[in-house]
Scaffold this motif. Structure first.
Motif, mmCIF file in Angstrom:
data_model
loop_
_atom_site.group_PDB
_atom_site.id
_atom_site.type_symbol
_atom_site.label_atom_id
_atom_site.label_comp_id
_atom_site.label_asym_id
_atom_site.label_seq_id
_atom_site.Cartn_x
_atom_site.Cartn_y
_atom_site.Cartn_z
ATOM 1 N N LEU A 1 0.839 -1.211 0.000
ATOM 2 C CA LEU A 1 0.000 0.000 0.000
ATOM 3 C C LEU A 1 0.867 1.252 0.000
ATOM 4 N N THR A 2 1.913 1.225 0.818
ATOM 5 C CA THR A 2 2.819 2.373 0.890
ATOM 6 C C THR A 2 3.515 2.584 -0.451
ATOM 7 N N ASP A 3 3.963 1.488 -1.043
ATOM 8 C CA ASP A 3 4.628 1.587 -2.351
ATOM 9 C C ASP A 3 3.677 2.148 -3.402
ATOM 10 N N ASP A 4 2.425 1.636 -3.368
ATOM 11 C CA ASP A 4 1.452 2.114 -4.343
ATOM 12 C C ASP A 4 1.253 3.616 -4.222
ATOM 13 N N VAL A 5 1.221 4.079 -2.967
ATOM 14 C CA VAL A 5 0.981 5.504 -2.737
ATOM 15 C C VAL A 5 2.229 6.327 -3.067
ATOM 16 N N THR A 6 3.366 5.840 -2.640
ATOM 17 C CA THR A 6 4.586 6.651 -2.773
ATOM 18 C C THR A 6 5.257 6.509 -4.133
ATOM 19 N N PRO B 1 11.102 6.423 2.207
ATOM 20 C CA PRO B 1 9.830 7.150 2.354
ATOM 21 C C PRO B 1 9.351 7.217 3.805
ATOM 22 N N ALA B 2 9.751 6.261 4.606
ATOM 23 C CA ALA B 2 9.282 6.232 5.993
ATOM 24 C C ALA B 2 9.774 7.449 6.778
#
Lengths: 230, 401
Positions: free
Chosen positions: B46-51, B235-236
């Motif tokens: 999900l994070t990858d998809d967003v970022t 990104p974190a």
């Protein structure tokens, strides 16, 4: 030479709810070094209770106990455990060997547990004792592969491991057949005679008592009579 | 250590029971590893998809607000009124870009002019969100050039890139002209150089890209930029980096987490659910260990009694049972970690018919160290009750039974 055991005025009362049961009523018992004494009495006479008190497994309600010259009434739980380990040997009707250990390891256990392991010296002594009790060909057998008589002989060797002042035996032949029982009795007599190890054997079997050098008979919580034999 | 040797013997004396017990622990640990890897994998995806297609930190001019101005005259206050017609911009963007370039945690920088416009084709009109960027840095934030399905990504001086749905709505194809009308009332005819398809409806229907040089006269911004988009190596760390940039530049810095607060909330809720499942699987493991050791202590009452009779300390007896718990925990946790990793690795290779992975699982994120330590520690704690019970056994009572 001082007495190995000098118990005086031993009284023991058990409480069961509101009911008090006086099992021992001022028992005196003295054993000299090298004695092989039988503690006789009918069921409920208090002989097992007396043996447990002398073995520091029970605290008496009354009385004083001196073992090997040392007063033991005031010892803490830990000190009593250490005293049992170093100065007393136990043989019970049911051997309670550790089934996952060999005969040698079982014999060495009382010395090994406080020391943190079986040293070569302990192993050597355990093997000497097993030779002594006639199990030279069973030293590395697991306890589970020994017969009843053999197990009790291992239990005798275990009781002797720490060179105790006094060996306490509670019906040591009670679970054996006659032949095995004779062998165990002979063995205890031999150890007593040769090593001058003092034995107190609790039994209701006249035949066993007849093989001892002294008979102490309990009745209703009191010493009924002391008889030297042989 | 003799107690350890005794504990090991006790465990080996009944291989079937010990094997079952260790298998139970291993299965519990595998469940823990699977849940952890799945939740982490889902969060990563999900994070990858967003970022992947958006900036990690966005820098914008500070929000202008009306404010009270102090006056030398005691009783007089005045209010500064901020013009809302004047376009907000970052004038000194070059120095901000220079500062960003000096940061090793920054992986990409994209100064942009963002604004609103309309695309007019005949009688069809569609509103678009315009992103004007340096053509050389077209893919800095979102890999648009790889998603071109018609035409190419070369913007040139009069080019525009639009999404596939927008092209459909306006009946446009690559190479056709379209009238571009900004919210400043400036019109210009641009050529559709390429049509992209990201798969995200909001992008494919509403976003248009053009060169920053083309956009300057259209949005009446001869020098400044409206925003600077930044990508980070990690990104974190976006929230932390945004705070740093806000402090260093005075600009409004927004992290991707702040822009996607709902996602963050969902991930937190998912993690909490996972934690509950993990706790229950660990509790079931520990109850199993405690009950098995209690049974063992009960079965060995006679042996323990005779040990206590010949003076073996309570501490030694307790140590034998605690060490059994430790061995069961360590071996079970190790096998569970290995089995869990193997299971997750296998599941990660499974794909759907379209070639994407069936489960968003991250085998390397199984929380192996945590579950190993928790299980081992828990196993030791679970063995304390049976150990205390064995150590407190009255030798006389045990022998007489």
């Amino acid at each position: 030479m001082s007495a190995v055991l000098d118990a005086r005025g031993i009284g023991m009362t058990f409480r069961n709810g509101d009911e008090l049961t006086e099992v021992l009523k001022g028992v005196d018992l003295k054993l000299e070094p090298g004695e092989l004494a039988a503690l006789l009495g009918a069921s409920g006479s208090g002989k097992s209770t007396l043996l447990s008190i002398v073995g520091l497994l029970l605290r008496p309600t009354l009385g004083t106990i001196i073992i090997g010259g040392q007063h033991v009434e005031g010892l803490s739980e830990l000190e009593r455990a250490q005293f049992r380990n170093q100065r007393l040997g136990f043989i019970f009707q049911f051997h309670h060997l550790l089934p996952d250990f060999t005969a040698t390891e079982n014999v060495a256990f009382p010395a090994a547990a406080p020391a943190g392991g079986i040293t070569p010296a302990m192993r050597s002594r355990a093997r000497e004792l097993l030779v002594r009790v006639g199990l030279s060909d069973r030293m590395d057998f697991p306890a589970t592969r020994l017969s009843g008589g053999q197990k009790q002989r291992v239990a005798i060797a275990r009781a002797l491991m720490n060179k105790p002042d006094l060996v306490l035996a509670d019906e040591p032949t009670g679970s054996l057949d006659r032949v095995a029982a004779e062998q165990v009795l002979d063995l205890m007599r031999e150890v007593n005679r040769e090593d001058k190890t003092t034995f107190l054997i609790c039994t209701h079997d006249e035949h066993v008592a007849a093989r001892c050098t002294r008979r102490v008979t309990l009745k209703d919580g009191r010493v009924e009579g002391v008889l030297a034999s042989q | 250590m003799f107690a350890l040797s005794v504990a090991r013997r006790y465990l080996l004396s009944n291989p079937a029971q010990t094997g079952l017990l260790i298998s139970g622990v291993a299965l519990g640990v595998m469940a823990f590893v699977f849940i952890t890897a799945l939740i982490q994998g889902l969060a990563i995806r999900l994070t990858d998809d967003v970022t992947a297609n958006s900036a990690h930190v966005s820098l914008e001019p500070p929000t202008r607000v009306a404010r009270v101005l102090p006056s030398p005259d005691a009783d007089v206050e005045s209010t500064a009124i901020v013009s809302t017609f004047q376009r907000r911009q970052i004038r000194a963007w070059s120095s901000t870009v220079a500062l960003l370039r000096s940061e090793t945690s920054v992986s990409a920088i994209s100064p942009q002019i963002s604004g609103s416009a309309f695309l007019v084709k005949g009688e069809a009109v569609a509103p678009v969100a315009v992103t004007a960027i340096d053509p050389l840095g077209l893919d800095a934030i979102s890999p648009i050039s790889t998603e071109i399905v018609s035409g190419d990504s070369g913007l040139g001086a009069d080019g525009i890139l639009i999404g596939v749905r927008l092209a459909e709505n306006l009946g446009l194809s690559a190479g056709q002209p379209v009238l571009f009308r900004t919210d400043r009332g400036v019109d210009r005819l641009l050529i559709v150089r390429g049509i992209f398809q990201t798969g995200l409806q909001s992008l494919d229907e509403r976003v248009a890209y053009l060169s920053i040089q083309t956009a300057r006269p259209l949005f009446l911004l001869p020098e400044g930029v409206t925003n600077i988009e930044v990508k980070l190596v990690d990104p974190a760390r976006a929230r932390e980096f945004a705070a740093f940039m806000a402090e260093a530049t005075g600009l409004r810095a927004t992290s991707w987490q702040q822009k996607n607060a709902n996602l963050e909330g969902a991930l937190a809720a998912q993690a909490q659910t996972g934690t509950l499942i993990q706790i229950f699987s660990l509790i079931s493991v520990l109850i199993g260990i405690a009950s098995a050791l209690s049974l063992s202590a009960n079965r060995r009452r006679g042996e323990v009694g005779i040990m206590r009779a010949f003076g073996v300390s309570k501490r030694f007896i307790a140590a034998v049972f605690v060490l059994q718990g430790l061995l069961i925990g360590m071996v079970g946790a190790s096998l569970g970690c290995v089995g869990g990793f193997a299971l997750c690795s296998w599941l990660a290779t499974m794909t759907k018919p379209d070639g994407t992975t069936a489960l968003p699982i991250a085998p390397n994120e199984g929380g192996y160290v945590a579950v190993f330590l928790l299980t081992t520690l828990g196993a030791v704690l679970a063995s304390v009750i049976p150990a205390r019970s064995a150590a407190r056994l009255d030798p006389l009572e045990a022998i007489q039974q």
